[in-house]
Design a protein around this motif. Structure first.
Motif, PDB file in Angstrom:
ATOM      1  N   VAL A   1     -16.369  10.296 -37.475  1.00 43.57           N
ATOM      2  CA  VAL A   1     -16.569  11.625 -36.913  1.00 43.57           C
ATOM      3  C   VAL A   1     -15.199  12.233 -36.679  1.00 43.57           C
ATOM      4  N   GLU A   2     -15.089  13.509 -37.086  1.00 47.51           N
ATOM      5  CA  GLU A   2     -13.799  14.183 -36.870  1.00 47.51           C
ATOM      6  C   GLU A   2     -14.017  15.342 -35.907  1.00 47.51           C
TER       7      GLU A   2
ATOM      8  N   GLU B   1     -25.628  10.620 -42.313  1.00 43.95           N
ATOM      9  CA  GLU B   1     -26.385  11.260 -41.222  1.00 43.95           C
ATOM     10  C   GLU B   1     -27.861  11.464 -41.568  1.00 43.95           C
TER      11      GLU B   1
ATOM     12  N   ARG C   1      -9.522  14.905 -49.018  1.00 48.28           N
ATOM     13  CA  ARG C   1      -9.062  15.738 -47.908  1.00 48.28           C
ATOM     14  C   ARG C   1      -7.724  15.297 -47.316  1.00 48.28           C
TER      15      ARG C   1
ATOM     16  N   SER D   1     -23.458  10.835 -47.058  1.00 44.48           N
ATOM     17  CA  SER D   1     -24.491  11.586 -46.336  1.00 44.48           C
ATOM     18  C   SER D   1     -25.257  10.662 -45.383  1.00 44.48           C
TER      19      SER D   1
HETATM   20  C1  PRP Z   1     -17.290  12.379 -43.403  1.00 40.84           C
HETATM   21  C2  PRP Z   1     -18.093  11.490 -42.477  1.00 40.84           C
HETATM   22  C3  PRP Z   1     -19.009  12.458 -41.792  1.00 40.84           C
HETATM   23  C4  PRP Z   1     -18.158  13.716 -41.688  1.00 40.84           C
HETATM   24  C5  PRP Z   1     -17.616  13.862 -40.303  1.00 40.84           C
HETATM   25  O1  PRP Z   1     -18.057  12.642 -44.537  1.00 40.84           O
HETATM   26  O2  PRP Z   1     -18.791  10.486 -43.213  1.00 40.84           O
HETATM   27  O3  PRP Z   1     -20.164  12.694 -42.543  1.00 40.84           O
HETATM   28  O4  PRP Z   1     -17.078  13.568 -42.624  1.00 40.84           O
HETATM   29  O5  PRP Z   1     -16.832  15.017 -40.144  1.00 40.84           O
HETATM   30  P1  PRP Z   1     -17.074  16.022 -38.933  1.00 40.84           P
HETATM   31  O6  PRP Z   1     -17.178  15.229 -37.667  1.00 40.84           O
HETATM   32  O7  PRP Z   1     -15.815  16.885 -38.941  1.00 40.84           O
HETATM   33  O8  PRP Z   1     -18.307  16.830 -39.212  1.00 40.84           O
HETATM   34  P2  PRP Z   1     -17.479  13.283 -45.868  1.00 40.84           P
HETATM   35  O9  PRP Z   1     -17.302  14.743 -45.702  1.00 40.84           O
HETATM   36  O10 PRP Z   1     -16.242  12.543 -46.261  1.00 40.84           O
HETATM   37  O11 PRP Z   1     -18.638  13.071 -46.925  1.00 40.84           O
HETATM   38  P3  PRP Z   1     -19.702  11.901 -47.153  1.00 40.84           P
HETATM   39  O12 PRP Z   1     -20.873  12.204 -46.267  1.00 40.84           O
HETATM   40  O13 PRP Z   1     -20.045  12.012 -48.599  1.00 40.84           O
HETATM   41  O14 PRP Z   1     -19.035  10.589 -46.802  1.00 40.84           O
END
Ligand code: PRP
Length: 219
Positions: A168-169, A153, A14, A151
């Motif tokens: 967290v974004e 979470e 990304r 993943s």
């Molecule tokens: C990253 C991070 C969170 C998510 C946060 O994961 O680990 O899971 O982005 O972004 P948000 O706050 O905008 O929802 P990523 O998409 O890189 O995938 P991963 O779970 O495989 O690490």
């Protein structure tokens, strides 16, 4: 013999798009970097090439001198405790590293405040075990850290762990998985890193490039 081109390790994924915007503002054509093919070396000019890597591998290539420069998140650099020079914050890839856990109702929240902390010896799932352990040690909390790759979470939802340390974004992933932020660990952004020897020995190429990038970041 032609000199080795200046080699920059960049992470796939990304960050490539905002990085391409920054490179364009610095006067470098990012088209080849964005080309949708499986080539892992992107030769931009005879003097400059990019290596496309998994984000976690960027510090390794730069530390061992296989790349002179690298583009890497502070999250990865701090977790690896990499011995790299960090000449510039590129101001892209901004996000935060946080501790999160299941959403609590008001009563649960005041209960945990009354007890002072979480349950004793909380289990934390994370891709950043060193960073997480250091954070909880600073807070005086003994924690068991479980390493997971992605993943993250899922861990509190399935009972693998009580809490997570993750990036967290927008916060959407937390919300959609019934989690809430408990505390901030660090503010993250993407850094330009340099091999210490290259930074000295190839300064005539690296210096002007860093200056152009600095200008492109508005810094
Ligand atoms: C990253 C991070 C969170 C998510 C946060 O994961 O680990 O899971 O982005 O972004 P948000 O706050 O905008 O929802 P990523 O998409 O890189 O995938 P991963 O779970 O495989 O690490």
């Amino acid at each position: 013999m032609a000199p080795t081109p200046l080699t920059i390790a960049v992470p796939k994924g990304r960050i490539l798009k905002p990085l391409a915007g920054l490179l364009a503002r610095a006067g470098l054509d990012p088209a080849l970097l964005l080309a949708d093919d499986r080539t892992l070396i992107r030769q931009i000019t005879p003097e400059l090439r990019f290596l496309l890597l998994k984000p976690d591998d960027v510090p390794t290539y730069v530390e061992y001198g296989a790349a002179d420069l690298g583009v890497c998140g502070r999250d990865v650099l701090d977790e690896r405790a990499s011995d790299l020079y960090r000449p510039l914050d590129l101001g892209i890839g901004k996000c935060r590293m946080i501790v999160a856990g299941p959403v609590r109702d008001g009563a649960e929240r005041s209960e945990s405040l009354r007890l002072g902390q979480q349950a004793s010896l909380p289990r934390i799932a994370t891709k950043y075990p060193r960073t997480a352990a250091a954070h909880f040690a600073r807070r005086g909390i003994q924690a068991e850290v479980v390493y997971v790759i992605g993943s993250v979470e899922l861990a509190p939802i399935t009972g693998l762990a009580e809490l997570i340390v993750d990036l967290v974004e927008t916060g959407a992933t937390l919300v959609q998985n019934g989690l809430e932020e408990r505390e901030e660990v660090a503010r993250i952004s993407t850094m330009l890193v340099a091999n210490r020897a290259s930074f000295k020995l190839r300064q005539e190429m690296i210096g002007p490039l860093v200056a152009r990038l600095r200008e492109a970041t508005g810094g």
